[in-house]
Design an enzyme around this catalytic site. Structure first.
Site, PDB file in Angstrom:
ATOM      1  N   ASN A 194      30.270  41.876  48.967  1.00  0.00           N
ATOM      2  CA  ASN A 194      30.139  41.835  47.534  1.00  0.00           C
ATOM      3  C   ASN A 194      28.299  40.759  47.638  1.00  0.00           C
ATOM      4  OD1 ASN A 194      33.210  42.476  46.853  1.00  0.00           O
ATOM      5  ND2 ASN A 194      32.970  39.570  47.373  1.00  0.00           N
ATOM      6  N   HIS A 205      42.403  37.179  39.730  1.00  0.00           N
ATOM      7  CA  HIS A 205      41.924  37.239  40.543  1.00  0.00           C
ATOM      8  C   HIS A 205      43.412  36.300  41.016  1.00  0.00           C
ATOM      9  CE1 HIS A 205      40.398  35.525  44.499  1.00  0.00           C
ATOM     10  NE2 HIS A 205      39.854  36.622  44.381  1.00  0.00           N
ATOM     11  N   GLU A 221      38.262  37.246  33.728  1.00  0.00           N
ATOM     12  CA  GLU A 221      36.785  37.562  34.315  1.00  0.00           C
ATOM     13  C   GLU A 221      36.035  38.838  33.501  1.00  0.00           C
ATOM     14  OE1 GLU A 221      37.665  39.359  38.182  1.00  0.00           O
ATOM     15  OE2 GLU A 221      39.891  38.116  38.744  1.00  0.00           O
ATOM     16  N   SER A 235      37.458  42.439  40.127  1.00  0.00           N
ATOM     17  CA  SER A 235      36.745  42.391  41.317  1.00  0.00           C
ATOM     18  C   SER A 235      37.750  44.190  41.838  1.00  0.00           C
ATOM     19  CB  SER A 235      37.815  41.653  42.279  1.00  0.00           C
ATOM     20  OG  SER A 235      38.984  40.859  41.397  1.00  0.00           O
ATOM     21  N   ASP A 238      36.191  33.502  33.777  1.00  0.00           N
ATOM     22  CA  ASP A 238      35.847  33.320  35.901  1.00  0.00           C
ATOM     23  C   ASP A 238      34.452  34.519  35.538  1.00  0.00           C
ATOM     24  OD1 ASP A 238      35.337  34.496  39.033  1.00  0.00           O
ATOM     25  OD2 ASP A 238      38.063  33.890  38.835  1.00  0.00           O
ATOM     26  N   HIS A 254      32.018  38.456  39.787  1.00  0.00           N
ATOM     27  CA  HIS A 254      31.219  39.584  40.194  1.00  0.00           C
ATOM     28  C   HIS A 254      30.089  39.526  39.239  1.00  0.00           C
ATOM     29  CE1 HIS A 254      33.938  40.554  43.135  1.00  0.00           C
ATOM     30  NE2 HIS A 254      34.701  39.822  42.817  1.00  0.00           N
ATOM     31  N   LYS A 307      28.589  35.616  46.792  1.00  0.00           N
ATOM     32  CA  LYS A 307      28.662  37.443  46.119  1.00  0.00           C
ATOM     33  C   LYS A 307      27.187  37.575  46.307  1.00  0.00           C
ATOM     34  CE  LYS A 307      34.053  37.529  45.658  1.00  0.00           C
ATOM     35  NZ  LYS A 307      34.779  36.666  44.797  1.00  0.00           N
TER      36      LYS A 307
HETATM   37  C1  LIG Z   1      35.783  35.779  44.946  1.00  0.00           C
HETATM   38  C2  LIG Z   1      36.592  36.024  43.920  1.00  0.00           C
HETATM   39  C3  LIG Z   1      37.179  33.959  43.171  1.00  0.00           C
HETATM   40  C4  LIG Z   1      37.707  33.811  44.696  1.00  0.00           C
HETATM   41  O1  LIG Z   1      35.932  32.695  45.302  1.00  0.00           O
HETATM   42  P1  LIG Z   1      35.698  32.317  46.868  1.00  0.00           P
HETATM   43  O2  LIG Z   1      34.617  31.414  46.630  1.00  0.00           O
HETATM   44  O3  LIG Z   1      35.371  34.220  47.280  1.00  0.00           O
HETATM   45  O4  LIG Z   1      36.657  31.049  47.036  1.00  0.00           O
HETATM   46  C5  LIG Z   1      37.843  34.008  42.125  1.00  0.00           C
HETATM   47  N1  LIG Z   1      37.808  34.452  41.731  1.00  0.00           N
HETATM   48  C6  LIG Z   1      36.747  36.081  41.273  1.00  0.00           C
HETATM   49  C7  LIG Z   1      37.444  36.841  40.299  1.00  0.00           C
HETATM   50  C8  LIG Z   1      36.591  36.750  42.922  1.00  0.00           C
HETATM   51  O5  LIG Z   1      36.492  37.636  42.855  1.00  0.00           O
END
Ligand SMILES: *Cc1c(COP(=O)(O)O)cnc(C)c1O
Length: 382
Positions: free
Chosen positions: A47, A133, A175, A179, A204, A207, A236
């Protein structure tokens, strides 16, 4: 059944269904290279969309930060773990993303869990996209609040849930960029429905941050949406680790009282905050990284189209190739590995049953030649 028997049974079933997960120790290096044992691969599984985890300025910021502050924060931010670097990173994030406040967390997983547990009481309702997620699905399922889900990116599904719930407090969660599918949420429309139903919106953008929109401000800025709560992660596109919650001054102050993952957990190292600051500076000032990534996405999609390789509609760095069967997805990933391309086969329960896939991720660090070689190998493997 005893724990011992249950554990053996689960492992046996996983093995038989082609679902056993194993980690491989790999060494990452610049130009999207990876070594495993003594073999060299090009990787399309990370990522690290802009290649910033290998950027000399980010590495140097972390090293000089460690010399200045030491390695560990030594305590929670509520005790002595909060440094001028943490403060500066929070202020930079708030200014960059145009929110009153930012609060740092040690991971996106922790930030999502902390938010849900701090906000949701039994009279409240959480309404989330079905493909949300795992960190949020799990927190929502464990929280005392009612938990409803709507079909992926379905506005009618969302409105149905909003209309069906009578809670005074409703939090809609989605999101920016999904992801495993790489598609984007219709945030502008979602935000309007939230406003019409007086629900709060939480996005969230793990990405999207760094890769999407002007100055890499992410999915919300691109769609001109201001959610009540925005979660961004640093692991990421920013190439480091950690996360932040962007919100109003009141919500931030409330989280400082209530968020257990913040209060009872060691703060991220100050040197790491320095590395994230260096990374944000690059993201904001050097659009060429995003341009290179977007050129690579176009090139990959054109070449797949040319060779009849079926892709989804994703326009982002996440380009899944859906295989369906678990064993077959593993077999294709293995073939690609023998050709020198490191790609993860993603299987249930990470993705819905019957939709095992190669999750190909592109990066600004890939060369045109690496992408052409991947497409050629894909054509043979499929
Ligand atoms: C990777 C991810 C997370 C978790 O984040 P980390 O910092 O890796 O714990 C949360 N939400 C989404 C959508 C993700 O892809």
């Amino acid at each position: 059944m005893s724990w011992q028997q249950r554990i053996e049974q689960v492992l046996h079933q996983r093995q038989q269904q082609g679902l056993l997960r194993r980690r491989s120790a790999v060494t990452l290096s610049p130009q999207a290279r990876l070594t495993h044992g003594d073999q060299l691969f090009t990787h399309f599984s990370s990522n690290d969309y802009l290649g910033l985890s290998q950027h000399p300025a980010v590495i140097e910021a972390w090293c000089s930060g460690a010399r200045k502050w030491g390695t560990g924060a030594g305590a929670s931010g509520h005790v002595t773990g909060y440094s001028p670097s943490h403060e500066q990173l929070e202020q930079t994030l708030a200014q960059w993303l145009d929110f009153p406040r930012a609060l740092l967390f040690s991971s996106g997983f922790a930030a999502n869990q902390a938010l849900v547990f701090a906000l949701a009481e039994s009279s409240d309702t959480l309404i989330a996209d079905k493909l949300m997620h795992a960190s949020l699905q799990e927190a929502a399922a464990l929280s005392p609040a009612r938990y409803r889900r709507f079909p992926h990116n379905s506005l009618t599904g969302l409105v149905r849930q909003l209309a069906a719930t009578e809670s005074e407090n409703r939090l809609v969660i989605t999101e920016g960029v999904f992801s495993m599918d790489g598609d984007q949420a219709p945030l502008a429309a979602i935000s309007e429905h939230c406003r019409a139903h007086q629900a709060w919106l939480m996005v969230d953008d793990a990405h999207g941050i760094g890769v999407i929109g002007e100055e890499g401000r992410g999915s919300c800025a691109q769609q001109q949406v201001k959610p009540d709560i925005l979660v961004v992660t640093f692991g990421k596109a920013l190439g480091v680790s950690g996360a932040a919650v962007l919100c109003s001054a009141e919500v931030a102050e409330y989280l400082e009282q209530q968020a257990r993952h913040l209060i009872y957990s060691t703060a991220l190292p100050a040197a790491q905050a320095d590395a994230v600051l260096a990374s944000i500076a690059i993201v904001r000032q050097q659009p060429e990284y995003r341009q290179r990534l977007s050129g690579n996405i176009t090139l990959f999609r054109q070449q797949c189209l040319h060779h009849g390789i079926a892709l989804t509609d994703s326009q982002t760095a996440i380009q899944p190739v859906i295989i369906g069967d678990n064993h077959q997805a593993l077999a294709v990933a293995d073939k690609l590995k023998s050709a020198g391309h490191w790609i993860q086969a993603i299987r249930p329960p990470t993705v819905p049953p019957g939709s095992a896939r190669l999750r190909i991720t592109l990066s600004a660090a890939h060369s045109e030649r690496q992408i052409a070689e991947l497409v050629e190998a894909l054509r043979h493997a499929l």
